[in-house]
Design a protein around this motif. Structure first.
Motif, PDB file in Angstrom:
ATOM      1  N   LEU A  79       0.842  -1.202   0.000  1.00  0.00           N
ATOM      2  CA  LEU A  79       0.000   0.000   0.000  1.00  0.00           C
ATOM      3  C   LEU A  79       0.873   1.248   0.000  1.00  0.00           C
ATOM      4  CD1 LEU A  79      -2.980   0.997   0.241  1.00  0.00           C
ATOM      5  CD2 LEU A  79      -2.594   1.082   2.718  1.00  0.00           C
ATOM      6  N   ILE A  80       0.658   2.108  -0.992  1.00  0.00           N
ATOM      7  CA  ILE A  80       1.314   3.422  -1.035  1.00  0.00           C
ATOM      8  C   ILE A  80       0.236   4.478  -0.817  1.00  0.00           C
ATOM      9  CG2 ILE A  80       2.611   5.076  -2.422  1.00  0.00           C
ATOM     10  CD1 ILE A  80       3.772   2.738  -3.978  1.00  0.00           C
ATOM     11  N   ILE A  81       0.411   5.296   0.219  1.00  0.00           N
ATOM     12  CA  ILE A  81      -0.574   6.339   0.523  1.00  0.00           C
ATOM     13  C   ILE A  81       0.044   7.690   0.182  1.00  0.00           C
ATOM     14  CG2 ILE A  81      -1.810   7.511   2.380  1.00  0.00           C
ATOM     15  CD1 ILE A  81      -2.150   4.842   3.742  1.00  0.00           C
ATOM     16  N   PHE A  82      -0.685   8.482  -0.599  1.00  0.00           N
ATOM     17  CA  PHE A  82      -0.225   9.848  -0.842  1.00  0.00           C
ATOM     18  C   PHE A  82      -1.295  10.824  -0.407  1.00  0.00           C
ATOM     19  CE2 PHE A  82      -2.611   9.387  -4.718  1.00  0.00           C
ATOM     20  CZ  PHE A  82      -2.176   8.208  -5.298  1.00  0.00           C
ATOM     21  N   SER A  83      -0.821  11.972   0.121  1.00  0.00           N
ATOM     22  CA  SER A  83      -1.761  12.919   0.713  1.00  0.00           C
ATOM     23  C   SER A  83      -1.200  14.325   0.656  1.00  0.00           C
ATOM     24  CB  SER A  83      -2.041  12.525   2.169  1.00  0.00           C
ATOM     25  OG  SER A  83      -2.788  13.520   2.822  1.00  0.00           O
ATOM     26  N   GLY A  84      -2.100  15.287   0.641  1.00  0.00           N
ATOM     27  CA  GLY A  84      -1.689  16.688   0.689  1.00  0.00           C
ATOM     28  C   GLY A  84      -1.514  17.171   2.115  1.00  0.00           C
ATOM     29  N   PHE A  85      -1.675  16.298   3.088  1.00  0.00           N
ATOM     30  CA  PHE A  85      -1.629  16.684   4.503  1.00  0.00           C
ATOM     31  C   PHE A  85      -0.368  16.123   5.157  1.00  0.00           C
ATOM     32  CE2 PHE A  85      -6.001  16.454   3.153  1.00  0.00           C
ATOM     33  CZ  PHE A  85      -6.509  17.685   3.580  1.00  0.00           C
ATOM     34  N   ASP A  86       0.498  17.014   5.560  1.00  0.00           N
ATOM     35  CA  ASP A  86       1.731  16.600   6.235  1.00  0.00           C
ATOM     36  C   ASP A  86       1.467  16.559   7.734  1.00  0.00           C
ATOM     37  OD1 ASP A  86       4.253  15.945   6.928  1.00  0.00           O
ATOM     38  OD2 ASP A  86       5.154  17.896   6.438  1.00  0.00           O
ATOM     39  N   GLU A  87       0.645  15.629   8.148  1.00  0.00           N
ATOM     40  CA  GLU A  87       0.264  15.528   9.554  1.00  0.00           C
ATOM     41  C   GLU A  87       0.727  14.195  10.128  1.00  0.00           C
ATOM     42  OE1 GLU A  87      -3.780  16.375  10.413  1.00  0.00           O
ATOM     43  OE2 GLU A  87      -3.859  18.162   9.147  1.00  0.00           O
ATOM     44  N   PHE A  88       1.274  14.267  11.346  1.00  0.00           N
ATOM     45  CA  PHE A  88       1.833  13.077  11.989  1.00  0.00           C
ATOM     46  C   PHE A  88       0.765  12.008  12.222  1.00  0.00           C
ATOM     47  CE2 PHE A  88       3.125  10.814  15.930  1.00  0.00           C
ATOM     48  CZ  PHE A  88       4.232  10.167  15.413  1.00  0.00           C
ATOM     49  N   GLU A  89      -0.474  12.464  12.515  1.00  0.00           N
ATOM     50  CA  GLU A  89      -1.554  11.516  12.811  1.00  0.00           C
ATOM     51  C   GLU A  89      -1.836  10.611  11.617  1.00  0.00           C
ATOM     52  OE1 GLU A  89      -6.288  11.480  14.042  1.00  0.00           O
ATOM     53  OE2 GLU A  89      -5.154  13.367  14.089  1.00  0.00           O
ATOM     54  N   GLU A 101       4.601   2.872   1.986  1.00  0.00           N
ATOM     55  CA  GLU A 101       5.138   4.229   1.873  1.00  0.00           C
ATOM     56  C   GLU A 101       4.034   5.259   2.092  1.00  0.00           C
ATOM     57  OE1 GLU A 101       8.165   5.348   1.572  1.00  0.00           O
ATOM     58  OE2 GLU A 101       9.189   3.430   1.262  1.00  0.00           O
ATOM     59  N   TYR A 102       4.442   6.446   2.573  1.00  0.00           N
ATOM     60  CA  TYR A 102       3.535   7.590   2.754  1.00  0.00           C
ATOM     61  C   TYR A 102       4.167   8.762   2.024  1.00  0.00           C
ATOM     62  CZ  TYR A 102       0.556  10.985   5.199  1.00  0.00           C
ATOM     63  OH  TYR A 102      -0.365  11.972   5.508  1.00  0.00           O
ATOM     64  N   ILE A 103       3.551   9.211   0.923  1.00  0.00           N
ATOM     65  CA  ILE A 103       4.144  10.230   0.048  1.00  0.00           C
ATOM     66  C   ILE A 103       3.260  11.471   0.047  1.00  0.00           C
ATOM     67  CG2 ILE A 103       4.818  10.773  -2.319  1.00  0.00           C
ATOM     68  CD1 ILE A 103       5.342   7.807  -2.747  1.00  0.00           C
ATOM     69  N   LEU A 104       3.892  12.630   0.169  1.00  0.00           N
ATOM     70  CA  LEU A 104       3.144  13.886   0.163  1.00  0.00           C
ATOM     71  C   LEU A 104       2.888  14.358  -1.264  1.00  0.00           C
ATOM     72  CD1 LEU A 104       4.925  15.872   3.030  1.00  0.00           C
ATOM     73  CD2 LEU A 104       2.661  14.811   3.087  1.00  0.00           C
ATOM     74  N   LYS A 105       1.692  14.960  -1.458  1.00  0.00           N
ATOM     75  CA  LYS A 105       1.380  15.594  -2.740  1.00  0.00           C
ATOM     76  C   LYS A 105       1.983  16.990  -2.773  1.00  0.00           C
ATOM     77  CE  LYS A 105      -3.029  13.462  -4.078  1.00  0.00           C
ATOM     78  NZ  LYS A 105      -4.443  13.741  -4.362  1.00  0.00           N
ATOM     79  N   PRO A 106       2.253  17.546  -3.939  1.00  0.00           N
ATOM     80  CA  PRO A 106       2.147  16.891  -5.245  1.00  0.00           C
ATOM     81  C   PRO A 106       3.212  15.799  -5.396  1.00  0.00           C
ATOM     82  CG  PRO A 106       3.192  19.024  -5.479  1.00  0.00           C
ATOM     83  CD  PRO A 106       2.740  18.940  -4.050  1.00  0.00           C
ATOM     84  N   THR A 115      10.515   4.915  -5.058  1.00  0.00           N
ATOM     85  CA  THR A 115       9.676   4.167  -4.110  1.00  0.00           C
ATOM     86  C   THR A 115       9.200   2.861  -4.722  1.00  0.00           C
ATOM     87  OG1 THR A 115       8.927   6.179  -2.989  1.00  0.00           O
ATOM     88  CG2 THR A 115       7.537   4.222  -2.758  1.00  0.00           C
ATOM     89  N   LEU A 116       8.756   2.936  -5.963  1.00  0.00           N
ATOM     90  CA  LEU A 116       8.254   1.744  -6.646  1.00  0.00           C
ATOM     91  C   LEU A 116       9.381   0.726  -6.894  1.00  0.00           C
ATOM     92  CD1 LEU A 116       5.792   3.443  -9.145  1.00  0.00           C
ATOM     93  CD2 LEU A 116       5.176   1.872  -7.298  1.00  0.00           C
ATOM     94  N   LYS A 117      10.563   1.223  -7.206  1.00  0.00           N
ATOM     95  CA  LYS A 117      11.699   0.306  -7.389  1.00  0.00           C
ATOM     96  C   LYS A 117      12.000  -0.439  -6.098  1.00  0.00           C
ATOM     97  CE  LYS A 117      14.148   2.783 -11.106  1.00  0.00           C
ATOM     98  NZ  LYS A 117      15.358   3.569 -11.435  1.00  0.00           N
ATOM     99  N   LYS A 118      11.933   0.301  -4.987  1.00  0.00           N
ATOM    100  CA  LYS A 118      12.191  -0.315  -3.685  1.00  0.00           C
ATOM    101  C   LYS A 118      11.122  -1.367  -3.368  1.00  0.00           C
ATOM    102  CE  LYS A 118      11.629   2.182   0.032  1.00  0.00           C
ATOM    103  NZ  LYS A 118      11.854   3.193   1.084  1.00  0.00           N
TER     104      LYS A 118
END
Length: 532
Positions: A79-89, A101-106, A115-118
């Motif tokens: 599961l790769i999660i991407f979000s525009g929210f840089d929040e610890f929660e 992985e947790y990736i910030l937008k954009p 990330t995908l290679k890893k």
């Protein structure tokens, strides 16, 4: 190529991610995309992706809820999660659901590519581990003792063919060149009493008995031993010229030694010898009978069946395993298997000289088991046997083993046909009852397959299989079709607003109702109404 599913409620964001990456070069392919969590979960169940990339903020089911569901039902998916929210929660929750992985937008194309290679390396490693011959070989070697015991249990209960025995003998270290074999069974009188010796560990009692017996027998005999039904069983190689007496004498010593160690009586039963290792079932039954004689006679001694039942050569027991196999074939409506199982039993009977009374006893036991099946399935006995049927009278009119086999086969086939008919009828009725319940409760937004199965008193797994076979649709698909049909009717005959119609057909979210309606009919509810 590993498969990727992308979930984001913004179409431009989905398309941008798809365009930015050279998927083929890094070993991936896009198999689908979804605009909300519910849609993504449904597609994941159908498409079986290796990786799911999801935004957090989505309607109907957010990315974290989607990840939680995937973690429960498809734990191997990365599961790769991407979000525009840089929040610890958010990051904390992502860790809880085992997100890779947790990736910030954009989303940066280079960062995502790395990330995908890893992740590809992780999946490669997991796949390689599963395929690694050395690992598989180690697992096999570790499992070999348990596999050997299971094979020996099948052998002693008459479920191994000659070909199987020859094929498996080398890996299980079975000596096919021995002159003859006998079966020995050992059992302690009271496990709870002996458990005191092992500080309350009653399960260890058979193991201690087994170790004691191995030490006593190993200097004198070659054998294979295992535990079956709380007894320690030995398949012992016997020299024909020596006969069975040296073995009986040595097993007597086992009883005495075990008594000193365990502090309680030990029973032992010894069979006659056989020249055919694949036919040990008879010896096993003899040893069981001898074991019971040992208990009746006070224990602490080995009883040889030949001493108490001299005519075992003309006695063939109808084993419980025979009953189970024939009854299972009848229940499963497998006509070929019914015929094969009955042929196997009667062939075994033909191999010895048996009086007619032995066959009659067999048929009485068989009929008892079959009558229980009739009662369990609520089948009218007159459909099978006709009126004024008497088991004793019917069996007494059969004057040869061939007549008995033919009659028994005919009865089994009739019962099997009736069970198959009842099963078809019952599954059809189950599906009809489910459809009726759905039509009566589709307005409940919390209606679930678990609630329906509680009402029908069946398991969800069984219901899902039956319902899909009978209706051609899954529960969710059928419920959605019913709700959409009712929604279409309300749009045609009422002036209710869309959100009211959504509530009336079981949707708490008007937007999700509109999404499902558009997916079904190709246009939104409001446009559908305007077309009237």
């Amino acid at each position: 190529m590993y498969r990727i599913l992308i979930a984001d409620d913004e179409e431009q964001a989905r398309e941008a991610i798809i365009r930015k990456i050279d998927w083929k070069t890094i070993g991936f392919s896009i198999v689908g995309s979804a605009e909300n969590g519910l849609d993504a979960l449904e597609r994941a169940e159908r498409l079986h992706p290796d990786v799911v990339m999801t935004d957090i903020k989505m309607p109907f089911m957010d990315g974290l809820q989607l990840g939680e569901k995937l973690h429960e039902t498809m734990p191997a998916v990365k599961l790769i999660i991407f979000s525009g929210f840089d929040e610890f929660e958010y990051a904390q929750q992502a860790i809880k659901i085992n997100a890779a992985e947790y990736i910030l937008k954009p989303v940066d194309a280079d960062e995502l590519t790395e990330t995908l290679k890893k992740i590809k390396m992780q999946i490669d490693h997991e796949v390689a581990e599963r395929r690694n011959v050395e690992v598989l070989k180690r697992h096999y070697e570790e499992s070999l003792p348990a596999m050997r015991e299971q094979f020996l249990i099948r052998l002693i209960t008459g479920r191994v063919t000659e070909d199987e025995l020859e094929g498996n003998a080398p890996q299980f270290h079975i000596n096919l060149q021995a002159e003859s074999w006998a079966v020995v069974l050992l059992r302690v009188e009271r496990k709870e009493k002996t458990a005191r010796v092992l500080e309350g560990q009653a399960k260890l009692v058979p193991i201690l008995l087994r170790c004691t017996a191995e030490e006593e027998l190993k200097p004198y005999f070659s054998f294979m031993d295992f535990i079956i039904e709380n007894c320690v069983a030995f398949i012992v190689e016997v020299c024909v010229s020596d006969g069975i007496l040296p073995l009986v004498s040595r097993v007597n010593q086992v009883c005495r030694s075990a008594r000193r160690i365990l502090g309680t009586k030990v029973m032992a039963g010894v069979s006659t010898v056989t020249l055919h290792l694949s036919q040990l079932q008879q010896q096993y039954q003899e040893a069981r009978s001898a074991l019971e004689y040992s208990a009746v006679m006070g224990g602490d001694q080995a009883i040889c069946i030949a001493d108490v039942e001299p005519d075992t050569s003309i006695r063939v027991e109808f084993d419980e395993q025979d009953t189970n196999e024939i009854i299972n074939a009848v229940k499963l409506a497998n006509r070929q298997e019914i015929s094969d199982k009955l042929n196997a039993v009667f062939d075994r009977f033909h191999s010895v000289v048996l009086p007619l009374e032995q066959y009659q006893i067999f048929l009485l036991e068989m009929m008892t088991a079959l009558l229980k099946v009739l009662h369990a399935y609520k089948i009218d006995e007159t459909e099978i046997f006709g009126k004024n049927f008497s088991v004793i009278q019917a069996i007494s009119q059969l004057h040869s083993p061939q007549d008995m086999q033919h009659w028994c086969t005919e009865i089994c086939m009739k019962i099997s046909s009736n069970i198959e008919r009842e099963r078809v009828n019952s599954t059809r009725i189950l599906a009809q009852n489910a459809e009726q319940y759905i039509h009566e409760h589709y307005t409940n937004p919390n209606l679930s397959v678990e609630e329906l199965c509680d009402h029908l008193h069946v398991s969800p797994a069984y219901f899902s299989t039956v319902f899909k076979r009978e209706s051609g649709r899954s529960f969710v698909s059928y419920l959605t079709d019913v709700r959409m049909q009712k929604a279409e009717e309300l749009l045609n005959v009422t002036n209710d607003k869309t959100y009211l119609i959504a509530q009336k057909v079981g949707y708490t979210e008007p937007n999700y109702f509109s999404y499902v309606f558009k997916k079904k009919f190709g246009i939104s509810p409001s446009k559908y109404r305007n077309q009237k």
